[in-house]
Design an enzyme around this catalytic site. Structure first.
Site, PDB file in Angstrom:
ATOM      1  N   ALA A 173      14.661  40.322  45.849  1.00  0.00           N
ATOM      2  CA  ALA A 173      15.179  39.073  45.268  1.00  0.00           C
ATOM      3  C   ALA A 173      16.516  39.215  44.514  1.00  0.00           C
ATOM      4  CB  ALA A 173      14.103  38.447  44.380  1.00  0.00           C
ATOM      5  N   ARG A 204      16.883  32.928  53.670  1.00  0.00           N
ATOM      6  CA  ARG A 204      15.480  33.268  53.385  1.00  0.00           C
ATOM      7  C   ARG A 204      14.999  32.298  52.306  1.00  0.00           C
ATOM      8  NH1 ARG A 204      13.826  39.275  52.508  1.00  0.00           N
ATOM      9  NH2 ARG A 204      11.847  38.418  53.222  1.00  0.00           N
ATOM     10  N   ASP A 226       9.567  37.415  43.655  1.00  0.00           N
ATOM     11  CA  ASP A 226      10.609  36.684  44.377  1.00  0.00           C
ATOM     12  C   ASP A 226      10.845  35.300  43.803  1.00  0.00           C
ATOM     13  OD1 ASP A 226       9.625  38.809  46.398  1.00  0.00           O
ATOM     14  OD2 ASP A 226      11.585  38.125  47.089  1.00  0.00           O
TER      15      ASP A 226
HETATM   16  O1  MRU Z   1      10.855  40.790  52.063  1.00  0.00           O
HETATM   17  P1  MRU Z   1      11.501  41.596  50.980  1.00  0.00           P
HETATM   18  O2  MRU Z   1      11.564  43.048  51.305  1.00  0.00           O
HETATM   19  O3  MRU Z   1      12.834  41.030  50.567  1.00  0.00           O
HETATM   20  O4  MRU Z   1      10.512  41.426  49.751  1.00  0.00           O
HETATM   21  C1  MRU Z   1      10.858  42.001  48.518  1.00  0.00           C
HETATM   22  C2  MRU Z   1       9.803  41.866  47.492  1.00  0.00           C
HETATM   23  O5  MRU Z   1       8.791  41.227  47.688  1.00  0.00           O
HETATM   24  C3  MRU Z   1      10.069  42.481  46.168  1.00  0.00           C
HETATM   25  O6  MRU Z   1       8.886  42.902  45.564  1.00  0.00           O
HETATM   26  C4  MRU Z   1      10.732  41.423  45.259  1.00  0.00           C
HETATM   27  O7  MRU Z   1      11.871  40.904  45.868  1.00  0.00           O
HETATM   28  C5  MRU Z   1      11.075  41.971  43.950  1.00  0.00           C
HETATM   29  S1  MRU Z   1      12.440  43.033  44.120  1.00  0.00           S
HETATM   30  C6  MRU Z   1      13.102  43.597  42.819  1.00  0.00           C
END
Ligand code: MRU
Length: 332
Positions: A50, A82, A221
């Site tokens: 995120a 996204r 997120d």
């Molecule tokens: O699909 P992704 O790899 O972007 O998902 C990321 C996550 O779910 C992380 O846990 C979240 O973004 C926190 S990152 C600091």
């Protein structure tokens, strides 16, 4: 480790990414010289997590401005690449707004990157206060330097605990289907010199039952006013397990991940991804031809399963009566 870098002219303008789809086996730089290339990189998860998506979105709008493109259209395309990580749209709109007001888009994008790096450091410090001595910590997905500015969110707390001599062991959920835990968190844990082991997601239950987990630390997120937390799919079952076994479940996220528009978890859009991510492994079909698949990228953990939320501003717990400071928000 630099997951994302802005390149000035004459080599740019461009956004250089460490292609996370190739890690840990190859460290390849992906140069995005236009907005469609960056949007494609976001969709393919070459850049992800995120806070880092926010930084990428900000630089994407700055790239559009530097190329003399339609900045509003670019901001819209980036924001929609996204849907779940609120940071992406938030940062794209922030840089779009700066440009609209006649301020320099790139300066604003740099400011977002600097703020996120500093937030990582603060989250590490605040989160450390929740880590006991000799902690066996479980984490899910990747919430480290590859997902944020600085050392990350959840992994910044684990790194701080490691430096303070409090980390006995890090359990890394492999994180099916795209293996952000096995590929990326293990890659970072190894670079930190942390004692760690990767486990299949479905082994977490037996690990809790064996009394091998003292603390769960994950990123987010998007966080709603009722403290519901959207994070990588598989987070919710971990929260249920933690609750059942009396283990603290801590969420670490910068305030840029808090969505002022989301009243409850039901207001959080959940990204559905290509079924092939489930039915194939490394390009090889595992389920019979024509099999359908359920592939949500995220799930929502209700606030009552969350022990604490750590932001760069401090720690929110039931005991300290903390809330997210949102209109209509409740206490944790
Ligand atoms: O699909 P992704 O790899 O972007 O998902 C990321 C996550 O779910 C992380 O846990 C979240 O973004 C926190 S990152 C600091």
């Amino acid at each position: 480790m630099e997951p994302l870098r802005w390149i000035d002219p004459p080599d740019g303008p461009a956004v250089a990414l460490l292609d996370q789809t190739r890690l840990p086996n190859e460290e390849v730089t992906l140069l995005c010289e236009d907005v469609p290339a960056l949007v494609a990189a976001i969709k393919s998860l070459a850049v992800r997590g995120a806070p880092l998506l926010g930084i990428a979105g900000g630089y994407g709008v700055a790239l559009a401005a530097a190329l003399g493109l339609d900045v509003d259209a670019a901001a819209g395309e980036l924001a929609n690449a996204r849907p779940t990580a609120v940071n992406l749209g938030w940062a794209a709109r922030r840089v779009q707004e700066a440009h609209r007001e006649g301020r320099d888009a790139l300066t604003e994008a740099h400011a977002i990157a600097a703020e996120e790096a500093s937030a990582s450091a603060r989250m590490g410090e605040h989160g450390l206060t929740l880590v006991p001595e000799n902690a066996r910590v479980l984490t899910h997905c990747n919430a480290g330097a590859l997902a944020a500015g600085g050392e990350g969110t959840a992994l910044a707390v684990v790194a701080a605990a490691h430096r303070a001599g409090r980390l006995k062991h890090l359990w890394v959920d492999e994180t099916r289907p795209l293996l952000q835990g096995a590929r990326l968190t293990a890659y970072e844990a190894r670079r930190h010199g942390m004692p760690y082991a990767v486990l299949p997601d479905n082994a977490a239950g037996s690990l809790f039952a064996a009394g091998e987990v003292d603390l769960v630390v994950v990123g987010a997120d998007r966080i709603a006013a009722d403290h519901s937390v959207a994070n990588k799919v598989g987070t919710y079952p971990l929260a249920v397990l933690a609750h059942h076994h009396g283990v603290p479940f801590v969420v670490v996220a910068p305030t840029s991940t808090i969505d002022p528009e989301a009243r409850t978890g039901a207001d959080i859009p959940i990204e559905q991804r290509d079924p092939d991510e489930v039915t194939t492994i490394a390009g090889r079909r595992m389920a019979p031809e024509g099999s359908r698949a359920y592939n949500p990228a995220f799930d929502v953990t209700p606030g009552h399963l969350v022990t604490a939320i750590v932001t760069e501003q401090g720690v929110i717990t039931r005991e300290n009566g903390g809330n997210l400071g949102l209109p209509g928000g409740t206490r944790l």
